[in-house]
Design a protein around this motif. Sequence first.
Motif, PDB file in Angstrom:
ATOM      1  N   ALA A   1     -12.988 -64.415 -91.320  1.00  0.00           N
ATOM      2  CA  ALA A   1     -14.076 -64.726 -92.255  1.00  0.00           C
ATOM      3  C   ALA A   1     -14.624 -63.412 -92.816  1.00  0.00           C
ATOM      4  CB  ALA A   1     -15.175 -65.497 -91.537  1.00  0.00           C
ATOM      5  N   ASP A   2     -15.074 -63.457 -94.063  1.00  0.00           N
ATOM      6  CA  ASP A   2     -15.606 -62.270 -94.734  1.00  0.00           C
ATOM      7  C   ASP A   2     -17.141 -62.280 -94.642  1.00  0.00           C
ATOM      8  OD1 ASP A   2     -16.467 -60.301 -96.439  1.00  0.00           O
ATOM      9  OD2 ASP A   2     -15.182 -60.900 -98.123  1.00  0.00           O
ATOM     10  N   TYR A   3     -17.649 -61.610 -93.594  1.00  0.00           N
ATOM     11  CA  TYR A   3     -19.090 -61.620 -93.340  1.00  0.00           C
ATOM     12  C   TYR A   3     -19.854 -60.731 -94.322  1.00  0.00           C
ATOM     13  CZ  TYR A   3     -18.410 -63.968 -88.821  1.00  0.00           C
ATOM     14  OH  TYR A   3     -18.104 -64.871 -87.829  1.00  0.00           O
ATOM     15  N   GLU A   4     -19.115 -59.885 -95.060  1.00  0.00           N
ATOM     16  CA  GLU A   4     -19.810 -58.979 -95.958  1.00  0.00           C
ATOM     17  C   GLU A   4     -20.043 -59.610 -97.325  1.00  0.00           C
ATOM     18  OE1 GLU A   4     -18.394 -54.821 -96.059  1.00  0.00           O
ATOM     19  OE2 GLU A   4     -19.409 -54.889 -98.010  1.00  0.00           O
ATOM     20  N   SER A   5     -18.989 -60.151 -97.913  1.00  0.00           N
ATOM     21  CA  SER A   5     -19.175 -60.796 -99.217  1.00  0.00           C
ATOM     22  C   SER A   5     -20.024 -62.058 -99.066  1.00  0.00           C
ATOM     23  CB  SER A   5     -17.826 -61.166 -99.828  1.00  0.00           C
ATOM     24  OG  SER A   5     -17.049 -60.020-100.001  1.00  0.00           O
ATOM     25  N   PHE A   6     -19.843 -62.750 -97.951  1.00  0.00           N
ATOM     26  CA  PHE A   6     -20.602 -63.984 -97.708  1.00  0.00           C
ATOM     27  C   PHE A   6     -21.684 -63.685 -96.667  1.00  0.00           C
ATOM     28  CE2 PHE A   6     -16.508 -65.086 -99.391  1.00  0.00           C
ATOM     29  CZ  PHE A   6     -16.823 -66.011-100.370  1.00  0.00           C
ATOM     30  N   LYS A   7     -22.727 -63.022 -97.144  1.00  0.00           N
ATOM     31  CA  LYS A   7     -23.767 -62.511 -96.263  1.00  0.00           C
ATOM     32  C   LYS A   7     -24.488 -63.625 -95.499  1.00  0.00           C
ATOM     33  CE  LYS A   7     -27.619 -59.319 -97.034  1.00  0.00           C
ATOM     34  NZ  LYS A   7     -28.294 -58.744 -98.232  1.00  0.00           N
ATOM     35  N   ASN A   8     -24.515 -64.829 -96.073  1.00  0.00           N
ATOM     36  CA  ASN A   8     -25.175 -65.950 -95.398  1.00  0.00           C
ATOM     37  C   ASN A   8     -24.619 -66.179 -93.995  1.00  0.00           C
ATOM     38  OD1 ASN A   8     -26.915 -66.575 -97.430  1.00  0.00           O
ATOM     39  ND2 ASN A   8     -25.755 -68.329 -98.217  1.00  0.00           N
ATOM     40  N   LEU A   9     -23.334 -65.968 -93.844  1.00  0.00           N
ATOM     41  CA  LEU A   9     -22.695 -66.184 -92.551  1.00  0.00           C
ATOM     42  C   LEU A   9     -23.276 -65.205 -91.531  1.00  0.00           C
ATOM     43  CD1 LEU A   9     -20.545 -67.885 -91.187  1.00  0.00           C
ATOM     44  CD2 LEU A   9     -18.810 -66.292 -92.012  1.00  0.00           C
ATOM     45  N   ASN A  10     -23.420 -63.969 -91.996  1.00  0.00           N
ATOM     46  CA  ASN A  10     -24.016 -62.933 -91.172  1.00  0.00           C
ATOM     47  C   ASN A  10     -25.466 -63.267 -90.819  1.00  0.00           C
ATOM     48  OD1 ASN A  10     -24.065 -60.495 -89.899  1.00  0.00           O
ATOM     49  ND2 ASN A  10     -23.161 -59.397 -91.637  1.00  0.00           N
ATOM     50  N   LEU A  11     -26.222 -63.702 -91.815  1.00  0.00           N
ATOM     51  CA  LEU A  11     -27.641 -64.018 -91.604  1.00  0.00           C
ATOM     52  C   LEU A  11     -27.797 -65.163 -90.611  1.00  0.00           C
ATOM     53  CD1 LEU A  11     -29.001 -63.809 -95.284  1.00  0.00           C
ATOM     54  CD2 LEU A  11     -29.196 -62.073 -93.473  1.00  0.00           C
ATOM     55  N   ALA A  12     -26.923 -66.156 -90.714  1.00  0.00           N
ATOM     56  CA  ALA A  12     -27.015 -67.298 -89.801  1.00  0.00           C
ATOM     57  C   ALA A  12     -26.714 -66.870 -88.365  1.00  0.00           C
ATOM     58  CB  ALA A  12     -26.065 -68.408 -90.242  1.00  0.00           C
TER      59      ALA A  12
ATOM     60  N   ASN B   1     -38.130 -69.377 -84.135  1.00  0.00           N
ATOM     61  CA  ASN B   1     -38.236 -70.078 -85.423  1.00  0.00           C
ATOM     62  C   ASN B   1     -37.352 -69.458 -86.507  1.00  0.00           C
ATOM     63  OD1 ASN B   1     -39.737 -67.754 -85.683  1.00  0.00           O
ATOM     64  ND2 ASN B   1     -41.320 -68.679 -86.976  1.00  0.00           N
ATOM     65  N   MET B   2     -36.510 -68.475 -86.133  1.00  0.00           N
ATOM     66  CA  MET B   2     -35.690 -67.808 -87.150  1.00  0.00           C
ATOM     67  C   MET B   2     -34.697 -68.761 -87.839  1.00  0.00           C
ATOM     68  SD  MET B   2     -35.740 -65.016 -88.696  1.00  0.00           S
ATOM     69  CE  MET B   2     -36.434 -63.633 -87.800  1.00  0.00           C
ATOM     70  N   PRO B   3     -33.983 -69.618 -87.085  1.00  0.00           N
ATOM     71  CA  PRO B   3     -33.111 -70.583 -87.787  1.00  0.00           C
ATOM     72  C   PRO B   3     -33.894 -71.532 -88.700  1.00  0.00           C
ATOM     73  CG  PRO B   3     -32.460 -70.395 -85.496  1.00  0.00           C
ATOM     74  CD  PRO B   3     -33.773 -69.681 -85.623  1.00  0.00           C
ATOM     75  N   CYS B   4     -35.132 -71.864 -88.330  1.00  0.00           N
ATOM     76  CA  CYS B   4     -35.980 -72.710 -89.190  1.00  0.00           C
ATOM     77  C   CYS B   4     -36.289 -71.962 -90.492  1.00  0.00           C
ATOM     78  CB  CYS B   4     -37.268 -73.060 -88.439  1.00  0.00           C
ATOM     79  SG  CYS B   4     -38.430 -74.043 -89.405  1.00  0.00           S
ATOM     80  N   ILE B   5     -36.567 -70.677 -90.380  1.00  0.00           N
ATOM     81  CA  ILE B   5     -36.844 -69.856 -91.571  1.00  0.00           C
ATOM     82  C   ILE B   5     -35.623 -69.827 -92.486  1.00  0.00           C
ATOM     83  CG2 ILE B   5     -37.259 -67.481 -92.378  1.00  0.00           C
ATOM     84  CD1 ILE B   5     -38.964 -67.083 -89.805  1.00  0.00           C
ATOM     85  N   ILE B   6     -34.474 -69.562 -91.896  1.00  0.00           N
ATOM     86  CA  ILE B   6     -33.256 -69.441 -92.707  1.00  0.00           C
ATOM     87  C   ILE B   6     -32.927 -70.790 -93.371  1.00  0.00           C
ATOM     88  CG2 ILE B   6     -31.530 -69.846 -90.887  1.00  0.00           C
ATOM     89  CD1 ILE B   6     -29.881 -67.678 -91.968  1.00  0.00           C
TER      90      ILE B   6
END
Length: 382
Positions: A299-310, A319-324
Amino acid sequence: MSKHIAILGSTGSIGTQTLEVVEANPEEFIVDVLTANNNVELLIKQAKKFKPDVVVIACEERYEELTEALKEEPIKVYTGIDAIAQVVQMSSIDVVVTAMVGYSGLLPTIKAIEAKKNIALANKETLVVAGEIIQKLALENGVSIYPVDSEHSAIFQCLSGEFDNSIEKIYLTASGGPFRGKDKKFLETVTSKQALKHPNWDMGAKITIDSASMMNKGFEAIEAKWLFDLKPAQVDVIVHPQSIVHSLVQFEDGSMKAQMGLPDMKLPIQFALTYPKRFKTDFPRFNFLDYPNLSFEPADYESFKNLNLAFQAMEKGGNMPCIINAANEIMVEAFLKDQVGFLQMSDIIEGCMDQLGFISKPSYEDYVITDTETRKLALSML
Ligand code: MN
């Protein structure tokens, strides 16, 4: 004995496919409750066909149309999101299929579990936002949560018969969506129209955008953590463009099990409703010779930053997953209206994660407040 089911979100992609499963097995299932957000036309058709005891339309402006259309039927008609949280508690119901979109699934799921209803969980946001509360409640109330998400159903199927054998690691497969292999420069200019074209799965708009941005896979990692009681390091993502292997489990002896099949959500939906049995279907069968090359890539965690953030949100917990999730819901809505760029979505979500107050052990009320405040902040950043 037939199973009595309530379908929350019956007019959406999972909801309509659940009704197809019901229709194919009329002896096995009885529909007691159907609820929809605002698609009153389809809800009326479904109500006339499946004759539930109760229907609920969340959107109050559509209530009159619904009551008028169903006045000859022996069906109770309610409106509002509070009504959805109430009807799931009806004594006749055996299992609640949670197929609504987003955060709105949380409260009805909690109420259903408290009323000791088993859950066929399609609303992954419920576990993303408040997995800790949901798992605790399920345990206390002796309730089973059966995954409908195809990856989690795959893992659930692989675990069948494994009793106390521990999971070493799971691999969630990802198709990579319509932008697999693309770099940031390309992603900068993609439109919602391009993002809505998923190569393998026909799904609702929200999850299709989440698939294109890989947030869906990030959410699935968090969902898996709670469903299968895993540590973040035990969850991995592998891109598999053909969507034939639906996910894999690696056990402590190194053995791996995968569940395979053509991509069709009716299979995981049906298994969630018939577990531990498998009912005969006439779905098209997988043929190896049609797919001589099943491939896998990182998986490309850099171009698809959402994956990294999750994954960051999963590590951090609280509450971090709730924020995201809340920030992402605002971003997907805005992206569908062309109010925000594809890459900007991740930047604003990250901004919300940085700026909102962290709560390590949130209560239900904390989640409600976090959700509201995150939405406000995300909107202000557009
Ligand atoms: Mn999935």
